[in-house]
Design a protein around this motif. Structure first.
Motif, PDB file in Angstrom:
ATOM      1  N   THR A 166       0.938  -1.145   0.092  1.00 43.40           N
ATOM      2  CA  THR A 166      -0.035  -0.023  -0.097  1.00 43.40           C
ATOM      3  C   THR A 166       0.735   1.330   0.086  1.00 43.40           C
ATOM      4  O   THR A 166       1.763   1.218   0.888  1.00 43.40           O
ATOM      5  N   ARG A 167       0.564   2.150  -0.915  1.00 43.82           N
ATOM      6  CA  ARG A 167       1.284   3.443  -1.005  1.00 43.82           C
ATOM      7  C   ARG A 167       0.435   4.538  -1.232  1.00 43.82           C
ATOM      8  O   ARG A 167      -0.527   4.304  -1.944  1.00 43.82           O
ATOM      9  N   SER A 168       0.955   5.669  -1.095  1.00 47.69           N
ATOM     10  CA  SER A 168      -0.034   6.964  -1.398  1.00 47.69           C
ATOM     11  C   SER A 168      -0.032   7.235  -2.798  1.00 47.69           C
ATOM     12  O   SER A 168       1.162   6.888  -3.650  1.00 47.69           O
TER      13      SER A 168
END
Length: 223
Positions: A166-168
């Motif tokens: 999960t990443r921005s």
């Protein structure tokens, strides 16, 4: 018998003619007309002294924020002068043509100085990128030139599997430069202005079709 009638006729007094009343009647009418005229004149003087009519600039039709003002958007209106109102003088009408609206302007409203700006919608050095967006990729609020937006890249696969990291999401700040006419399905081409280094990146996002347009907060100017 004839003599008796003559005596009776001489004995009956003749009613006096009311010459004075007839003479007074035209004088009374003339006086009434003069009073009415004087009253109308006094009302006109009072009206002019209480609210002098001035020529100002008003909106002939709705103008959305960011749109360039044209001569068809404006009309001259005459209103009573009021120190609380500071609309643009009708003599400034030609000078307002070509300026941009800083907010949504409504038909019939008086135009004030703060409603207009000479600043361009885009800045020098910015690149214009055409963004073809579906209805589901756009906010419900109608986009208008000069409006600041955020474009979020959302490629397929990000966060889609349990093992994915999960990443921005990648985000670009842009300014709406122009809005095309919507297609029958609601899809619209939007010209947006971005920094010189962001144009190619945004073009790749648009080609992939996985992006979302978000309205930036006006107070903070977007980030």
């Amino acid at each position: 018998m004839r003599g008796r009638r003559a005596v009776e006729n001489r004995s009956m007094p003749t009613p006096p003619r009311r010459l004075g009343a007839r003479r007074r009647r035209p004088a009374v009418l003339a006086m009434a007309v003069a009073l009415i005229a004087a009253g109308g004149l006094g009302g006109a003087v009072l009206y002019n002294s209480s609210g002098q009519r001035i020529a100002v600039v008003a909106l002939a039709r709705d103008v959305p924020m960011g749109q360039v003002i044209s001569s068809d958007d404006l009309v001259v209106a005459h209103i009573a002068g009021d120190p609380a109102l500071r609309p643009l003088d009708a003599r400034d009408l030609q000078g307002t043509i070509g300026l941009r609206a800083t907010t949504d302007l409504k038909r019939g409203a008086l135009l004030v100085k703060s409603d207009l700006t000479s600043d361009p919608a885009t800045q020098a050095g910015q690149q214009i990128v055409g963004v073809y967006a579906k209805r589901s990729q756009l906010p419900a609020t109608k986009l208008q030139p000069g409006l600041q937006i955020l474009i979020v890249n959302a490629p397929a696969g990000d966060g889609g599997s349990a093992g994915a990291t999960t990443r921005s999401p990648d985000t670009l700040t842009a300014v709406v430069a122009a809005v095309g006419r919507p297609d029958t399905d609601g899809s619209t081409v939007i010209d947006v202005a971005v920094g010189p280094s962001d144009g190619p990146k945004l073009a790749l996002w648009v080609a992939g079709g996985k992006f979302q347009v978000i309205l930036a907060p006006r107070s903070s100017g977007g980030s």
